[in-house]
Design a protein around this motif. Structure first.
Motif, PDB file in Angstrom:
ATOM      1  N   LYS A   1     -19.295 -52.879  42.946  1.00 18.03           N
ATOM      2  CA  LYS A   1     -20.549 -52.292  42.385  1.00 18.03           C
ATOM      3  C   LYS A   1     -21.311 -51.965  43.578  1.00 18.03           C
ATOM      4  N   ILE A   2     -21.420 -52.777  44.441  1.00 15.77           N
ATOM      5  CA  ILE A   2     -22.196 -52.361  45.696  1.00 15.77           C
ATOM      6  C   ILE A   2     -21.911 -51.221  46.384  1.00 15.77           C
ATOM      7  N   LYS A   3     -20.375 -51.160  46.506  1.00 15.65           N
ATOM      8  CA  LYS A   3     -19.896 -49.939  47.242  1.00 15.65           C
ATOM      9  C   LYS A   3     -20.060 -48.565  46.262  1.00 15.65           C
ATOM     10  N   ASN A   4     -19.929 -48.806  45.055  1.00 16.46           N
ATOM     11  CA  ASN A   4     -19.515 -47.664  44.204  1.00 16.46           C
ATOM     12  C   ASN A   4     -20.602 -47.379  43.137  1.00 16.46           C
ATOM     13  N   GLY A   5     -21.371 -48.507  42.887  1.00 17.89           N
ATOM     14  CA  GLY A   5     -22.838 -48.309  41.931  1.00 17.89           C
ATOM     15  C   GLY A   5     -22.223 -48.615  40.550  1.00 17.89           C
ATOM     16  N   MET A   6     -23.274 -48.739  39.677  1.00 18.70           N
ATOM     17  CA  MET A   6     -23.100 -49.029  38.396  1.00 18.70           C
ATOM     18  C   MET A   6     -22.955 -47.667  37.548  1.00 18.70           C
ATOM     19  N   ASN A   7     -22.379 -47.654  36.416  1.00 19.61           N
ATOM     20  CA  ASN A   7     -22.610 -46.418  35.594  1.00 19.61           C
ATOM     21  C   ASN A   7     -23.638 -46.721  34.908  1.00 19.61           C
ATOM     22  N   PRO A   8     -24.070 -45.611  34.042  1.00 20.11           N
ATOM     23  CA  PRO A   8     -25.314 -45.853  33.162  1.00 20.11           C
ATOM     24  C   PRO A   8     -25.065 -47.087  32.105  1.00 20.11           C
ATOM     25  N   GLU A   9     -24.004 -46.957  31.266  1.00 24.03           N
ATOM     26  CA  GLU A   9     -23.782 -48.304  30.488  1.00 24.03           C
ATOM     27  C   GLU A   9     -23.758 -49.462  31.026  1.00 24.03           C
ATOM     28  N   GLU A  10     -23.454 -49.600  32.376  1.00 25.57           N
ATOM     29  CA  GLU A  10     -23.469 -51.012  32.909  1.00 25.57           C
ATOM     30  C   GLU A  10     -24.881 -51.263  33.214  1.00 25.57           C
ATOM     31  N   GLU A  11     -25.814 -50.328  33.833  1.00 25.99           N
ATOM     32  CA  GLU A  11     -27.009 -50.575  34.031  1.00 25.99           C
ATOM     33  C   GLU A  11     -28.013 -50.931  32.721  1.00 25.99           C
ATOM     34  N   LYS A  12     -27.802 -50.382  31.711  1.00 24.89           N
ATOM     35  CA  LYS A  12     -28.296 -50.649  30.483  1.00 24.89           C
ATOM     36  C   LYS A  12     -27.867 -51.822  29.972  1.00 24.89           C
ATOM     37  N   LEU A  13     -26.599 -52.248  29.955  1.00 22.25           N
ATOM     38  CA  LEU A  13     -26.404 -53.590  29.705  1.00 22.25           C
ATOM     39  C   LEU A  13     -27.121 -54.730  30.296  1.00 22.25           C
ATOM     40  N   LEU A  14     -26.903 -54.633  31.796  1.00 21.33           N
ATOM     41  CA  LEU A  14     -27.621 -55.302  32.741  1.00 21.33           C
ATOM     42  C   LEU A  14     -29.203 -55.754  32.216  1.00 21.33           C
ATOM     43  N   CYS A  15     -29.897 -54.650  32.151  1.00 21.18           N
ATOM     44  CA  CYS A  15     -31.195 -54.323  31.963  1.00 21.18           C
ATOM     45  C   CYS A  15     -31.452 -55.158  30.675  1.00 21.18           C
ATOM     46  N   ASP A  16     -30.686 -54.902  29.519  1.00 18.91           N
ATOM     47  CA  ASP A  16     -30.838 -55.385  28.419  1.00 18.91           C
ATOM     48  C   ASP A  16     -30.562 -56.981  28.344  1.00 18.91           C
ATOM     49  N   LEU A  17     -29.576 -57.328  28.891  1.00 20.32           N
ATOM     50  CA  LEU A  17     -29.364 -58.831  28.946  1.00 20.32           C
ATOM     51  C   LEU A  17     -30.131 -59.477  29.736  1.00 20.32           C
ATOM     52  N   LEU A  18     -30.766 -58.978  30.701  1.00 22.52           N
ATOM     53  CA  LEU A  18     -31.797 -59.783  31.740  1.00 22.52           C
ATOM     54  C   LEU A  18     -32.982 -59.656  30.901  1.00 22.52           C
ATOM     55  N   TYR A  19     -33.530 -58.743  30.231  1.00 20.51           N
ATOM     56  CA  TYR A  19     -34.905 -58.792  29.279  1.00 20.51           C
ATOM     57  C   TYR A  19     -34.560 -59.735  28.226  1.00 20.51           C
ATOM     58  N   ASN A  20     -33.538 -59.847  27.437  1.00 19.31           N
ATOM     59  CA  ASN A  20     -33.376 -61.006  26.400  1.00 19.31           C
ATOM     60  C   ASN A  20     -33.456 -62.326  26.929  1.00 19.31           C
ATOM     61  N   LEU A  21     -32.560 -62.551  28.122  1.00 17.40           N
ATOM     62  CA  LEU A  21     -32.711 -63.864  28.640  1.00 17.40           C
ATOM     63  C   LEU A  21     -33.897 -64.143  29.024  1.00 17.40           C
ATOM     64  N   ARG A  22     -34.696 -63.162  29.953  1.00 16.18           N
ATOM     65  CA  ARG A  22     -36.011 -63.565  30.195  1.00 16.18           C
ATOM     66  C   ARG A  22     -36.974 -64.207  29.290  1.00 16.18           C
ATOM     67  N   MET A  23     -37.164 -63.330  28.027  1.00 21.16           N
ATOM     68  CA  MET A  23     -37.932 -63.505  27.182  1.00 21.16           C
ATOM     69  C   MET A  23     -37.554 -64.891  26.189  1.00 21.16           C
ATOM     70  N   LYS A  24     -36.399 -65.169  26.040  1.00 23.21           N
ATOM     71  CA  LYS A  24     -35.681 -66.382  25.531  1.00 23.21           C
ATOM     72  C   LYS A  24     -36.457 -67.587  26.480  1.00 23.21           C
ATOM     73  N   TYR A  25     -36.223 -67.410  27.982  1.00 23.23           N
ATOM     74  CA  TYR A  25     -36.608 -68.379  28.892  1.00 23.23           C
ATOM     75  C   TYR A  25     -38.134 -68.604  28.704  1.00 23.23           C
ATOM     76  N   VAL A  26     -38.948 -67.379  28.472  1.00 23.05           N
ATOM     77  CA  VAL A  26     -40.469 -67.597  28.392  1.00 23.05           C
ATOM     78  C   VAL A  26     -40.696 -68.298  27.043  1.00 23.05           C
ATOM     79  N   ALA A  27     -39.877 -67.941  26.014  1.00 18.98           N
ATOM     80  CA  ALA A  27     -40.527 -68.700  24.745  1.00 18.98           C
ATOM     81  C   ALA A  27     -40.054 -70.040  24.777  1.00 18.98           C
ATOM     82  N   LYS A  28     -38.993 -70.462  25.737  1.00 14.37           N
ATOM     83  CA  LYS A  28     -38.830 -71.925  25.671  1.00 14.37           C
ATOM     84  C   LYS A  28     -39.313 -72.750  26.628  1.00 14.37           C
ATOM     85  N   THR A  29     -40.196 -72.228  27.671  1.00 13.77           N
ATOM     86  CA  THR A  29     -40.821 -72.785  28.501  1.00 13.77           C
ATOM     87  C   THR A  29     -42.397 -72.615  28.630  1.00 13.77           C
ATOM     88  N   LYS A  30     -42.658 -71.866  27.270  1.00 10.12           N
ATOM     89  CA  LYS A  30     -44.429 -72.012  26.847  1.00 10.12           C
ATOM     90  C   LYS A  30     -44.971 -73.407  27.137  1.00 10.12           C
TER      91      LYS A  30
END
Length: 99
Positions: free
Chosen positions: A70-99
């Motif tokens: 992935k460093i050499k060839n990059g991500m395709n748009p679907e992979e970028e969206k998947l990673l972005c969505d996963l990170l967003y959801n995990l960060r929101m869950k983290y924030v909600a549980k650490t308030k």
């Protein structure tokens, strides 16, 4: 019920112990260390035992290979969206549980 201040996490760290900075180098070194543990080259830090678990070692090696690709060839748009969505959801869950 366990005392949260003295709780030992599965990784061998207590909740009060600071973790190392997470950056690309520490991440790949962590994966490499995991592969070495599962290849039976070094003891498992959580148990002190040396065990050979080739399936898990191969998974760590394969993850490093995916990162290299992935460093050499990059991500395709679907992979970028998947990673972005996963990170967003995990960060929101983290924030909600650490308030």
């Amino acid at each position: 019920m366990s005392d949260e201040n003295n709780c030992k996490c599965g990784s061998g760290f207590s909740k009060d112990m600071p973790l190392p900075e997470v950056n690309f180098s520490t991440f790949v070194m962590s994966l490499s260390s995991s592969a070495l543990v599962h290849l039976g080259e070094i003891p498992d830090p959580s148990t002190g035992k040396v065990e050979f678990t080739p399936v898990i070692a191969k998974q760590s090696i394969d993850i490093l290979a995916v990162l290299q690709d992935k460093i050499k060839n990059g991500m395709n748009p679907e992979e970028e969206k998947l990673l972005c969505d996963l990170l967003y959801n995990l960060r929101m869950k983290y924030v909600a549980k650490t308030k």
